[in-house]
Design an enzyme around this catalytic site. Structure first.
Site, mmCIF file in Angstrom:
data_model
loop_
_atom_site.group_PDB
_atom_site.id
_atom_site.type_symbol
_atom_site.label_atom_id
_atom_site.label_comp_id
_atom_site.label_asym_id
_atom_site.label_seq_id
_atom_site.Cartn_x
_atom_site.Cartn_y
_atom_site.Cartn_z
ATOM 1 N N HIS B 52 32.535 39.431 39.716
ATOM 2 C CA HIS B 52 33.952 39.569 39.433
ATOM 3 C C HIS B 52 34.051 40.316 38.106
ATOM 4 O O HIS B 52 33.028 40.674 37.509
ATOM 5 C CB HIS B 52 34.587 38.175 39.353
ATOM 6 C CG HIS B 52 34.915 37.570 40.691
ATOM 7 N ND1 HIS B 52 35.649 36.410 40.837
ATOM 8 C CD2 HIS B 52 34.630 37.993 41.947
ATOM 9 C CE1 HIS B 52 35.786 36.140 42.127
ATOM 10 N NE2 HIS B 52 35.179 37.068 42.824
ATOM 11 N N GLU B 54 34.856 39.356 35.090
ATOM 12 C CA GLU B 54 34.281 38.629 33.958
ATOM 13 C C GLU B 54 32.761 38.507 34.079
ATOM 14 O O GLU B 54 32.028 38.699 33.107
ATOM 15 C CB GLU B 54 34.901 37.233 33.858
ATOM 16 C CG GLU B 54 36.419 37.223 33.673
ATOM 17 C CD GLU B 54 37.173 37.191 35.004
ATOM 18 O OE1 GLU B 54 36.725 37.833 35.982
ATOM 19 O OE2 GLU B 54 38.216 36.511 35.061
ATOM 20 N N SER B 79 43.901 36.110 35.735
ATOM 21 C CA SER B 79 43.505 34.726 35.444
ATOM 22 C C SER B 79 42.151 34.411 36.082
ATOM 23 O O SER B 79 41.959 34.624 37.274
ATOM 24 C CB SER B 79 44.588 33.792 35.993
ATOM 25 O OG SER B 79 44.272 32.440 35.770
ATOM 26 N N CYS B 81 39.021 33.014 38.014
ATOM 27 C CA CYS B 81 38.808 32.117 39.162
ATOM 28 C C CYS B 81 37.881 30.958 38.746
ATOM 29 O O CYS B 81 37.397 30.898 37.618
ATOM 30 C CB CYS B 81 38.197 32.891 40.329
ATOM 31 S SG CYS B 81 36.428 33.229 40.110
ATOM 32 N N CYS B 84 34.429 32.335 37.435
ATOM 33 C CA CYS B 84 34.474 32.997 36.133
ATOM 34 C C CYS B 84 34.858 32.010 35.043
ATOM 35 O O CYS B 84 34.374 32.110 33.907
ATOM 36 C CB CYS B 84 35.427 34.182 36.202
ATOM 37 S SG CYS B 84 34.790 35.466 37.316
#
Lengths: 147, 147
Positions: B52, B54, B79, B81, B84
């Site tokens: 992802h 991040e 935001s 998940c 992350c």
């Protein structure tokens, strides 16, 4: 295969990791009675900060539909850390089988609170692999858990 | 650079991801006033289930000592998940700056409960990137969040 046999698949990965000079944590993602992918911690081997046993197995399993994850079990030689716990929750994997949670214990209560079944097999080999590693490479182990 | 300028670095990654046909989420790991690494969701581009925005930034930053993470901020266009969030907690990153949490909202309360400062910049561009993507590729988006 039963839970102990699937865990053995994860332990084999941990042993390979130990032989490679890596963090000896292995995992296996299982669904419908077969191993979809195995994984092991690759911090040393790949210079990776995100490939723990569980996330390496998820990566190697490739893109799956949500239905497959919902039927899956994650076998891991060591209690999942925050990141791997989050990965299990993200994909809605409903069951986690853990070899050892005495040498390290992640947020298992978070798994349980989100409805994940957590099974402990209390494997002496999983514990001993970690104990030997932590004694030999304490700095590497701390790095792996952000300490 | 201020928070808005560092977020712009993450937005640039999200835009690249969108142009590649991927999930338009970008991130930047910042410490001591400089970008250590940027990242973006690579589900489509690499067939990855664990990269992802991040986690891709963490992976590209490479192995760092705990002291660096403790001075770091994770900038992300969306935001974080569950996975992350867990990665941020694993490495003890104390601050997260989020572009949008209206199109998707991860367990921000878990970050806060563990002492992470969560800052919302409410970026219209971050929101619009996600809205356009979710409308065009709803199945891909659901796959990315395990639905």
């Amino acid at each position: 295969m039963n839970d102990h046999e699937f865990l053995e698949t994860a332990i084999e990965q941990a042993r390979i990791g130990r032989a490679e000079g890596g963090v000896p944590v292995g995992a296996a993602l299982v669904a419908d009675g077969r191993v979809l992918a195995v994984g092991r911690n690759r911090r040393v081997q790949m210079g990776s900060t995100i490939r723990h046993g569980e996330t390496d197995a998820l990566e190697r399993a490739g893109r799956l539909t949500a239905e497959v994850y919902r039927r899956a079990t994650m076998f891991t030689t060591l209690s999942p850390c925050d990141m791997c716990t989050g990965a299990i929750l993200l994909y809605g994997i409903p069951r986690v089988v853990i070899g050892d949670d005495t040498t390290f214990r992640g947020p298992e209560e978070l798994l349980a609170a989100r409805g994940v079944e957590v099974v402990h097999l209390r494997s002496a080999e999983c514990r001993e692999l970690m104990e030997g590693f932590m004694a030999e490479f304490p700095t590497l182990w701390n790095e792996d858990i952000g300490v």
